[in-house]
Design a protein around this motif. Structure first.
Motif, PDB file in Angstrom:
ATOM      1  N   UNK A 102       0.834  -1.204   0.000  1.00 18.41           N
ATOM      2  CA  UNK A 102       0.000   0.000   0.000  1.00 18.41           C
ATOM      3  C   UNK A 102       0.868   1.253   0.000  1.00 18.41           C
ATOM      4  N   UNK A 103       1.941   1.226   0.785  1.00 20.96           N
ATOM      5  CA  UNK A 103       2.901   2.336   0.825  1.00 20.96           C
ATOM      6  C   UNK A 103       3.432   2.628  -0.579  1.00 20.96           C
ATOM      7  N   UNK A 104       3.838   1.590  -1.304  1.00 24.40           N
ATOM      8  CA  UNK A 104       4.386   1.777  -2.652  1.00 24.40           C
ATOM      9  C   UNK A 104       3.377   2.450  -3.575  1.00 24.40           C
ATOM     10  N   UNK A 105       2.129   2.012  -3.512  1.00 19.70           N
ATOM     11  CA  UNK A 105       1.112   2.572  -4.401  1.00 19.70           C
ATOM     12  C   UNK A 105       0.698   3.983  -3.992  1.00 19.70           C
ATOM     13  N   UNK A 106       0.652   4.245  -2.698  1.00 24.41           N
ATOM     14  CA  UNK A 106       0.327   5.601  -2.250  1.00 24.41           C
ATOM     15  C   UNK A 106       1.467   6.568  -2.562  1.00 24.41           C
ATOM     16  N   UNK A 107       2.702   6.118  -2.395  1.00 22.72           N
ATOM     17  CA  UNK A 107       3.850   6.964  -2.721  1.00 22.72           C
ATOM     18  C   UNK A 107       3.876   7.291  -4.204  1.00 22.72           C
ATOM     19  N   UNK A 108       3.423   6.362  -5.022  1.00 18.82           N
ATOM     20  CA  UNK A 108       3.342   6.638  -6.455  1.00 18.82           C
ATOM     21  C   UNK A 108       2.455   7.853  -6.743  1.00 18.82           C
ATOM     22  N   UNK A 109       1.438   8.059  -5.923  1.00 14.80           N
ATOM     23  CA  UNK A 109       0.518   9.177  -6.130  1.00 14.80           C
ATOM     24  C   UNK A 109       1.196  10.530  -5.901  1.00 14.80           C
ATOM     25  N   UNK A 110       2.294  10.543  -5.150  1.00 13.55           N
ATOM     26  CA  UNK A 110       3.000  11.803  -4.879  1.00 13.55           C
ATOM     27  C   UNK A 110       4.398  11.811  -5.497  1.00 13.55           C
ATOM     28  N   UNK A 111       4.680  10.845  -6.373  1.00 10.67           N
ATOM     29  CA  UNK A 111       6.035  10.679  -6.894  1.00 10.67           C
ATOM     30  C   UNK A 111       6.490  11.813  -7.801  1.00 10.67           C
TER      31      UNK A 111
END
Length: 348
Positions: free
Chosen positions: A167-176
């Motif tokens: 989940x962290x990886x996918x949420x971080x993608x939103x702010x990448x």
């Protein structure tokens, strides 16, 4: 075959994180695993914060918009707080071999969340490549020494940690698209402080300063710099592809353990290397091309004036690239090879 920068960033992130694992393992024993995790994260956060201060010649506001902050907060809570706590709880109730096998779930869950929940595109080539990389990690883990009984709650806790990091990886993608140094520094500081306080509350004691400095140094490189590179990979590749490349980290750690710490070479290592090499090759040779539409979009990130960045400047520009400022993308329909990067998060 040219390898694009986001792919290199993903592989470099895996290299640094994988290299840190044998050194972190060498440090383990003097303190509790939760305190070590806190020191590693703290080293990441402090080191990157100093680097950001030097780079910016002072403290500058974050480049995230108001709408992006909830994504970052969610990523920090899931990956920096809940993930390590669940992992430490699970490690106390699982054998080393079983825990290593279960940790391979992170790549699988990252990809599944990316494909099913966040609608990231994938074809059979990418799915097969990711599967080979994960199987290579399973082969390495299966050959690892480990004994002891594994409880159901222990296994579920380790799997839960993998789910948090996915989940962290996918949420971080939103702010990448934001400043990767700020993102990684913030995650490191919050995770480090939280894990250190939890460890101290559970009775852990801080180790000598020299030992703590060594752990934080490993954390700065293996967690901090690695995470900066991983955010850049998320920006250019999307969660599933970046996660698949990052899954080569166990192979890197095993290779360093063999070369630097004298561990013997075994046939599982060779098999894992072959499987991962084929999986990475499948990803590197991917060609994803179709006509697609870009909606109007306003955001801020480092960019060059390419096919997706044809805009005027509301300020005097010195012509340097890449450069960072808020810019607006006009609606556009075209066709070219692309990854699910910050400009290509469309459905199919």
């Amino acid at each position: 075959m040219a390898v694009n920068p986001p792919v290199l960033a993903a592989l470099a992130a895996a290299l640094l994180f994988g290299a840190s694992t044998p050194f972190a393992k060498a440090l383990l024993g003097a303190v509790s695993p939760l305190l070590l995790a806190g020191l590693l994260y703290a080293g990441s956060g402090i080191g990157l914060s100093v680097a950001r201060l030097v780079r910016d010649a002072g403290l500058k506001p974050a480049s995230l918009s108001r709408a992006e902050w909830p994504w970052l907060v969610g990523a920090i809570i899931a990956g920096g707080v809940l993930g390590p706590v669940l992992l430490m709880y699970g490690l106390a109730r699982t054998s080393a071999a079983d825990a290593s096998l279960l940790l391979n779930l992170e790549a699988v869950l990252t990809a599944l969340l990316a494909w099913i929940v966040f609608r990231e595109n994938a074809d059979r080539r990418i799915v097969l490549g990711m599967a080979l990389i994960v199987v290579g990690g399973v082969v390495l883990a299966w050959s690892a020494a480990g004994a002891g009984r594994t409880s159901v709650i222990g296994a579920l806790s380790v799997a839960g940690a993998c789910g948090c990091w996915a989940l962290d990886n996918n949420l971080t993608r939103k702010v990448s698209a934001g400043d990767p140094v700020f993102i990684a520094a913030t995650k490191g500081l919050v995770a480090g402080i939280t894990n250190i306080l939890l460890a101290l509350a559970l009775g852990a004691r801080l180790p000598p300063p020299a030992w703590s400095a060594a752990a934080m140094g490993v954390g700065f490189v293996g967690y901090g710099v690695s995470l900066v590179l991983f955010v850049l990979a998320l920006r250019g590749l999307g969660s599933a592809r970046a996660g698949a490349y990052f899954s080569t980290a166990p192979f890197v750690g095993a290779a360093i353990a063999i070369g630097a710490f004298g561990e013997p070479v075994s046939w599982p290592f060779g098999l894992a290397a072959t499987l991962m090499a084929v999986g990475v090759w499948l990803h590197l040779t991917e060609v994803h091309e179709h006509e697609h539409a870009h909606d109007a979009l306003t955001h801020t990130h480092a960019h060059r004036h390419d096919a997706h960045h044809q805009h005027e400047h509301a300020f005097e520009w010195d012509g340097r690239e890449p450069h960072t400022h808020e810019h607006t993308h006009a609606p556009l329909v075209h066709r070219h090879p692309h990854y699910p990067d910050v400009h290509h998060r469309h459905g199919h």
